[in-house]
Motif scaffolding. Structure first.
Motif, mmCIF file in Angstrom:
data_model
loop_
_atom_site.group_PDB
_atom_site.id
_atom_site.type_symbol
_atom_site.label_atom_id
_atom_site.label_comp_id
_atom_site.label_asym_id
_atom_site.label_seq_id
_atom_site.Cartn_x
_atom_site.Cartn_y
_atom_site.Cartn_z
ATOM 1 N N ASP A 74 0.807 -1.259 0.129
ATOM 2 C CA ASP A 74 0.130 -0.186 -0.142
ATOM 3 C C ASP A 74 0.800 1.338 -0.105
ATOM 4 O O ASP A 74 1.990 1.110 0.083
ATOM 5 N N ARG A 75 0.240 2.165 -0.025
ATOM 6 C CA ARG A 75 0.854 3.852 0.073
ATOM 7 C C ARG A 75 1.851 4.026 1.152
ATOM 8 O O ARG A 75 2.580 4.762 1.288
ATOM 9 N N HIS A 76 1.562 3.317 2.354
ATOM 10 C CA HIS A 76 2.531 3.127 3.572
ATOM 11 C C HIS A 76 3.827 2.280 3.392
ATOM 12 O O HIS A 76 4.323 2.053 4.266
ATOM 13 N N ASP A 77 3.686 1.604 2.173
ATOM 14 C CA ASP A 77 4.952 0.538 1.985
ATOM 15 C C ASP A 77 4.629 -0.600 3.105
ATOM 16 O O ASP A 77 5.632 -1.277 3.432
ATOM 17 N N GLU A 78 3.473 -0.925 3.334
ATOM 18 C CA GLU A 78 3.078 -2.028 3.943
ATOM 19 C C GLU A 78 2.338 -3.082 3.132
ATOM 20 O O GLU A 78 1.588 -2.745 2.349
ATOM 21 N N TYR A 79 2.515 -4.458 3.436
ATOM 22 C CA TYR A 79 1.623 -5.405 2.675
ATOM 23 C C TYR A 79 0.426 -5.444 3.195
ATOM 24 O O TYR A 79 0.264 -5.994 4.302
ATOM 25 N N GLN A 80 -0.561 -5.319 2.462
ATOM 26 C CA GLN A 80 -1.966 -5.281 3.046
ATOM 27 C C GLN A 80 -2.860 -6.220 2.354
ATOM 28 O O GLN A 80 -2.752 -6.543 1.185
ATOM 29 N N LEU A 81 -3.486 -7.122 3.124
ATOM 30 C CA LEU A 81 -4.473 -8.013 2.630
ATOM 31 C C LEU A 81 -5.749 -7.037 2.173
ATOM 32 O O LEU A 81 -6.511 -6.335 3.101
ATOM 33 N N ILE A 82 -6.357 -7.373 1.065
ATOM 34 C CA ILE A 82 -7.477 -6.821 0.580
ATOM 35 C C ILE A 82 -8.561 -7.731 -0.046
ATOM 36 O O ILE A 82 -8.313 -8.721 -0.356
ATOM 37 N N ALA A 83 -9.693 -7.315 -0.125
ATOM 38 C CA ALA A 83 -10.795 -7.911 -0.911
ATOM 39 C C ALA A 83 -11.189 -9.397 -0.627
ATOM 40 O O ALA A 83 -11.498 -10.132 -1.344
ATOM 41 N N MET A 84 -11.090 -9.864 0.559
ATOM 42 C CA MET A 84 -11.259 -11.238 1.251
ATOM 43 C C MET A 84 -12.722 -11.425 1.007
ATOM 44 O O MET A 84 -13.678 -10.614 1.639
ATOM 45 N N TRP A 85 -12.947 -12.609 0.595
ATOM 46 C CA TRP A 85 -14.406 -12.884 0.507
ATOM 47 C C TRP A 85 -14.581 -14.437 0.404
ATOM 48 O O TRP A 85 -13.970 -15.000 -0.625
ATOM 49 N N VAL A 86 -15.475 -14.879 0.986
ATOM 50 C CA VAL A 86 -15.733 -16.454 0.872
ATOM 51 C C VAL A 86 -17.422 -16.562 0.631
ATOM 52 O O VAL A 86 -17.989 -15.927 1.193
ATOM 53 N N ARG A 87 -17.710 -17.443 -0.534
ATOM 54 C CA ARG A 87 -18.953 -17.544 -0.721
ATOM 55 C C ARG A 87 -19.716 -18.118 0.799
ATOM 56 O O ARG A 87 -19.049 -18.991 1.298
ATOM 57 N N PRO A 88 -20.872 -17.619 0.646
ATOM 58 C CA PRO A 88 -21.434 -18.179 2.042
ATOM 59 C C PRO A 88 -21.667 -19.365 2.410
ATOM 60 O O PRO A 88 -21.412 -20.103 3.462
#
Length: 161
Positions: A74-88
């Motif tokens: 990300d913009r803070h130079d950190e590795y970011q987990l995004i958009a996590m989703w699992v079918r119900p």
């Protein structure tokens, strides 16, 4: 179950999962379904291939795609987990934890020793899940871009070296 990085040929699967996630949990993501539904094929191909920044990982049970997650510096130079989703219908199985492992493995391959994410504190199921994965809450809060009334809290997981 198979977890693997998305490739350009997966663009339609990534699109379907992303749009489903935004319909299922609209207040969990920074983008709205209306915004993302406007993306064209070329944008989806770029996202699936990782050329747009994030690397996406897809979870498959047989021929059925059941989940997704992204990882990005990300913009803070950190590795970011995004958009996590699992079918119900796949929640409560190993899908989510395996997706987090894929993101952590990718972060390690880039020489990173931690992964951060943002979550709405009232999303108690997600908060409990991330805590079981070793993430801890930090102090930082920010508003969710798609729903400014939703405040997010930062979580971070320090990974063993």
């Amino acid at each position: 179950m198979l977890i693997r990085p998305a490739v350009e040929a997966d663009w339609e699967t990534l699109k379907a999962l992303r749009l489903a996630s935004l319909l299922d949990s609209p207040k969990a993501f920074g983008l709205s379904h209306a915004e993302v539904a406007q993306y064209g094929e070329q944008q989806w191909r770029q996202r699936a291939s990782g050329r747009s920044g994030p690397v996406y990982f897809l979870a498959w049970e047989g021929d059925l795609p059941v989940g997704m997650v992204g990882g990005v510096i990300d913009r803070h130079d950190e590795y970011q987990l995004i958009a996590m989703w699992v079918r119900p219908e796949s929640r409560g199985t190993a899908v989510a934890s395996r997706l987090v492992e894929a993101v952590e493995d990718h972060a390690r391959s880039l020489g990173r020793h931690s992964v951060v994410l943002s979550v709405a504190p009232d999303n108690s199921r997600a908060c409990r899940f991330y805590q079981r994965q070793g993430f801890v809450f930090g102090e930082a809060t920010e508003s969710l871009a798609s729903h400014p009334d939703v405040l997010l809290r930062r979580m971070e997981r320090q990974m063993p070296v």
